[in-house]
Design a protein around this motif. Structure first.
Motif, short mmCIF file in Angstrom:
data_model
loop_
_atom_site.label_atom_id
_atom_site.label_comp_id
_atom_site.label_asym_id
_atom_site.label_seq_id
_atom_site.Cartn_x
_atom_site.Cartn_y
_atom_site.Cartn_z
N LEU A 214 13.56 -16.08 31.86
CA LEU A 214 12.36 -15.41 32.35
C LEU A 214 12.51 -14.98 33.80
O LEU A 214 12.09 -13.89 34.19
CB LEU A 214 11.14 -16.32 32.19
N ASN B 231 8.64 -9.65 31.05
CA ASN B 231 8.46 -10.72 30.08
C ASN B 231 7.15 -10.47 29.35
O ASN B 231 6.10 -10.33 30.00
CB ASN B 231 8.43 -12.08 30.77
N MET B 232 7.21 -10.43 28.02
CA MET B 232 6.05 -10.01 27.24
C MET B 232 5.85 -10.94 26.05
O MET B 232 6.81 -11.44 25.46
CB MET B 232 6.25 -8.57 26.75
N LEU C 175 1.07 -18.43 31.36
CA LEU C 175 2.04 -17.35 31.16
C LEU C 175 2.36 -16.64 32.48
O LEU C 175 3.54 -16.38 32.78
CB LEU C 175 1.48 -16.35 30.15
N PHE D 237 5.45 -13.99 33.11
CA PHE D 237 5.03 -12.97 32.14
C PHE D 237 4.21 -11.91 32.88
O PHE D 237 3.27 -12.23 33.62
CB PHE D 237 4.22 -13.59 31.01
N VAL E 235 1.26 -8.52 28.42
CA VAL E 235 0.85 -9.18 27.18
C VAL E 235 0.22 -8.15 26.25
O VAL E 235 -0.52 -7.27 26.68
CB VAL E 235 -0.14 -10.35 27.40
#
Length: 373
Positions: free
Chosen positions: A28, A34-35, A66, A71, A74
């Motif tokens: 990551l 990052n999804m 997240l 992340f 999303v």
């Protein structure tokens, strides 16, 4: 080179003790994007949506968990985002306001290209959509999730290709727990590649499905559950806790390669790590070998939908539609209704019809049963 890391469905009841392995943390930290699919809204006072199936939500700190781990995109295009109405959806979007959410909101926001600029100067575009279930926007008005089969998705793909260096589509669809994608979804995803998508990376079945390369572009039919705490621990489907991490490398404009990294979630210790299980590796190989063999693939799909037909007939009976002679599933549905669990609730029948995955599976199973080509 830009790196995009995608995970499947994320839904947790509490995040205090949830941890990632050092290897996944390193992955990551080394990627540009990052999804994951955020499978349910955070807990609010929103009224539950009338629907078939459970209304679920997750811990209010799930978004921060997240975000804190890197992340930055999303997908919220799924069959649970609207489980607690617009209030639940808006609260969840607000919790993610520091990063990019894709695939939900009013019409123009749900059917919208979202982009990320990577550190090497590439622009990566994302489109997210879901099969037709409750909370899906099939026409303008209100809020909800983008519908995968809407003509607006095809137009959006065509209009978006020249605006980005890589166009990633993340659909949410398929029949739950099936090892193989339905033929109809395979055709839809390939059509999206024809229209200009560079990769199609799907979720929803809650178990991994296979992947293939079509016209030098990757299609992954289901990543499975990234981290999804089961509703009933004593009845967890096989491979519920085993999933795929998809790593995309973008070396040039619309030049993309995919690597698949098996991962697993320990539902007891709340720990996500790489999956070195030989049994799981053999299962993945079997799925991909089957996908590449038309006869074996068709046989496996047919076997799965025939096995599911009694379940679908039971759901029709619970919706108040008598579809045949009394059978085990009809009686089961009736008894569940007597116990106040939804008999004669028309939404059960509605969902079998409106959701293309269920409808396609039912049609195939009925044709096989009646020997109709």
């Amino acid at each position: 080179m830009a790196r995009i890391v995608l995970f499947g469905d994320f839904k947790v009841n509490q995040v205090k003790h949830l941890n990632l392995s050092s290897e996944l943390t390193l992955l990551l930290n080394s990627s540009d994007v990052n999804m994951a699919n955020f499978e349910a809204p955070i807990k609010t006072n929103g009224a539950p949506l009338k629907k078939s199936g459970p209304n679920i939500c997750q811990h209010i700190e799930s978004p921060n968990w997240l975000i804190d781990r890197g992340f930055n995109v999303v997908s919220m295009a799924n069959n649970h985002t609207m489980d607690f109405g617009e209030q639940g959806m808006v609260a969840t979007q607000k919790a993610f306001e520091k990063i990019v959410t894709v695939g939900c909101g009013p019409w123009d926001e749900a059917y919208c290209l979202k982009t990320i600029d990577t550190k090497d100067g590439k622009k990566v575009g994302f489109i997210a959509c879901t099969q037709c279930e409750f909370g899906t926007l099939t026409e303008k008005g209100g809020c909800g999730c983008a519908w995968a089969m809407s003509p607006a998705i095809n137009k959006l793909i065509v209009d978006s290709r020249d605006k980005v260096d890589a166009l990633i589509i993340m659909p949410h669809g398929g029949v739950e727990y099936m090892d193989m994608p339905l033929p109809e979804w395979r055709e839809v995803y390939k059509q999206w590649i024809d229209l200009g998508a560079d990769a199609v990376i799907a979720s929803h079945p809650h178990v991994p499905q296979g992947w293939e390369i079509y016209k030098n572009k990757p299609i992954c039919y289901s990543l499975g559950n990234f981290c999804f705490e089961a509703l009933k621990e004593n009845n967890v489907p096989k491979h519920w806790y085993e999933s795929l991490c998809c790593v995309l490398e973008v070396s040039g404009s619309h030049d993309i390669e995919m690597q698949i990294r098996p991962i697993k979630f320990d539902g007891k210790d709340l720990y996500i790590s790489d999956n070195d299980s030989q049994e799981f590796a053999e299962h993945l190989k079997w799925m991909n070998d089957t996908l590449s063999d038309d006869e074996a693939y068709k046989k496996e799909v047919n076997k799965s939908v025939k096995k599911l037909l009694p379940h679908y007939m039971g759901m029709f009976s619970r919706g108040g539609l008598v579809t045949g002679a009394l059978q085990k599933n009809f009686i089961k549905g009736f008894l569940e209704g007597l116990m106040g669990r939804g008999f004669f609730n028309k939404v059960h029948a509605l969902n079998n019809i409106q959701c293309e995955s269920h409808r396609w599976a039912i049609l195939r199973a009925l044709r096989l049963k009646e020997n109709i080509k």
